[in-house]
Design a protein around this motif. Structure first.
Motif, PDB file in Angstrom:
ATOM      1  N   VAL A   9      59.499  60.385 -53.983  1.00 35.54           N
ATOM      2  CA  VAL A   9      60.109  59.001 -54.281  1.00 35.54           C
ATOM      3  C   VAL A   9      59.347  57.973 -53.501  1.00 35.54           C
ATOM      4  CG1 VAL A   9      62.144  57.563 -53.673  1.00 35.54           C
ATOM      5  CG2 VAL A   9      62.659  60.073 -54.638  1.00 35.54           C
ATOM      6  N   PHE A  10      59.173  58.397 -52.434  1.00 38.14           N
ATOM      7  CA  PHE A  10      58.242  57.221 -51.446  1.00 38.14           C
ATOM      8  C   PHE A  10      56.974  56.991 -52.189  1.00 38.14           C
ATOM      9  CE2 PHE A  10      55.051  56.133 -48.443  1.00 38.14           C
ATOM     10  CZ  PHE A  10      55.733  55.194 -47.638  1.00 38.14           C
ATOM     11  N   THR A  11      56.266  58.008 -52.380  1.00 42.67           N
ATOM     12  CA  THR A  11      54.898  57.556 -53.044  1.00 42.67           C
ATOM     13  C   THR A  11      54.795  56.921 -54.452  1.00 42.67           C
ATOM     14  OG1 THR A  11      54.090  59.843 -51.919  1.00 42.67           O
ATOM     15  CG2 THR A  11      52.476  58.600 -53.890  1.00 42.67           C
ATOM     16  N   THR A  12      55.983  57.399 -55.407  1.00 42.63           N
ATOM     17  CA  THR A  12      56.008  56.756 -56.797  1.00 42.63           C
ATOM     18  C   THR A  12      56.390  55.344 -56.320  1.00 42.63           C
ATOM     19  OG1 THR A  12      56.753  58.823 -57.432  1.00 42.63           O
ATOM     20  CG2 THR A  12      57.315  56.848 -58.823  1.00 42.63           C
ATOM     21  N   LEU A  13      57.418  54.934 -55.449  1.00 40.00           N
ATOM     22  CA  LEU A  13      57.951  53.657 -55.125  1.00 40.00           C
ATOM     23  C   LEU A  13      57.052  52.751 -54.785  1.00 40.00           C
ATOM     24  CD1 LEU A  13      60.731  52.620 -56.256  1.00 40.00           C
ATOM     25  CD2 LEU A  13      60.670  55.059 -56.259  1.00 40.00           C
ATOM     26  N   PHE A  14      56.390  53.371 -53.752  1.00 42.85           N
ATOM     27  CA  PHE A  14      54.930  52.545 -52.971  1.00 42.85           C
ATOM     28  C   PHE A  14      53.915  52.120 -53.960  1.00 42.85           C
ATOM     29  CE2 PHE A  14      51.304  51.902 -50.576  1.00 42.85           C
ATOM     30  CZ  PHE A  14      51.656  51.171 -49.569  1.00 42.85           C
ATOM     31  N   LEU A  15      53.449  53.023 -54.917  1.00 41.46           N
ATOM     32  CA  LEU A  15      52.125  52.712 -55.787  1.00 41.46           C
ATOM     33  C   LEU A  15      53.012  52.023 -57.032  1.00 41.46           C
ATOM     34  CD1 LEU A  15      50.593  55.980 -55.930  1.00 41.46           C
ATOM     35  CD2 LEU A  15      49.842  54.024 -54.911  1.00 41.46           C
ATOM     36  N   VAL A  16      54.318  52.006 -57.404  1.00 36.44           N
ATOM     37  CA  VAL A  16      54.830  51.203 -58.523  1.00 36.44           C
ATOM     38  C   VAL A  16      55.109  49.840 -58.115  1.00 36.44           C
ATOM     39  CG1 VAL A  16      56.719  50.906 -59.828  1.00 36.44           C
ATOM     40  CG2 VAL A  16      55.729  53.079 -59.856  1.00 36.44           C
TER      41      VAL A  16
END
Length: 208
Positions: A9-16
């Motif tokens: 979740v963290f990686t996805t939201l950060f990159l998005v």
């Protein structure tokens, strides 16, 4: 807490969210107000929006599992395609966002600066990809607390970077590159979910 889920979740939201207008808006606001005030206001807006997204995802999780998972997989698939397709236009869109938010920010201090930052981001970010992704992670059975904490941490970090070192960061890495990376992550996640729906079994640490 599910560490693998939280990292996903963290990686996805950060990159998005990093190449999104949120980052640009926070950068612009930090030129008008004190960066700390901006971060407090923007992070507070994200906290409310994350809570709403998690609550919405929890409601969706009560629906039949397979249709919900199909919709969430399609959401990430479409998001990934749009992010990669729009990567080449990221710089131009960033310039437009700077002009847009520069006109909205009026000189202010203290609580007024915090409130202005909160309202500008709160109104600008409803229904964006980060909210839909957060709801999607919960809807597919993710622990709401784990998803909420990871999502808010990612969004708070993006806003913190925008307020503190936004311009310097953009001088080192382009929005196009970040947006393309976010698109790849969304496509990988969509592929894992589709494979899971097809009956493919993964190790427990794979967030499929």
């Amino acid at each position: 807490m599910d560490i693998a889920l939280m990292l996903t979740v963290f990686t996805t939201l950060f990159l998005v969210e990093l190449p999104d207008k949120t980052f640009i808006a926070t950068l612009v606001l930090a030129t008008k107000y004190r960066p700390l005030y901006v971060w407090i206001g923007v992070a507070s807006a994200f906290l409310v929006q994350t809570f709403v997204a998690v609550a919405f995802g929890a409601v969706l999780s009560k629906l039949p599992e397979t249709p919900v998972h199909v919709v969430v997989a399609l959401l990430f698939l479409v998001a990934g395609i749009l992010l990669i397709k729009g990567a080449k236009d990221a710089a131009a869109e960033g310039d437009e966002a700077e002009e847009e938010f520069a006109g909205k920010a009026k000189p202010a201090e203290g609580l007024k600066a915090i409130s202005a930052s909160f309202l500008i981001l709160f109104l600008a970010e409803w229904g964006d990809l980060s909210q839909l992704a957060t709801a999607g992670f919960v809807a597919r059975g993710g622990n709401p607390w784990a998803v909420g904490i990871a999502a808010f941490t990612a969004l708070a970090l993006v806003s913190g970077l925008g307020a503190a070192v936004g311009r310097a960061l953009l001088n080192r890495i382009s929005l196009s590159t970040i947006r393309a990376a976010g698109g790849v992550v969304c496509l990988i996640f969509a592929a894992l979910m589709i494979a899971g729906l097809a009956g493919v079994e993964f190790p427990s640490w794979v967030p499929a």
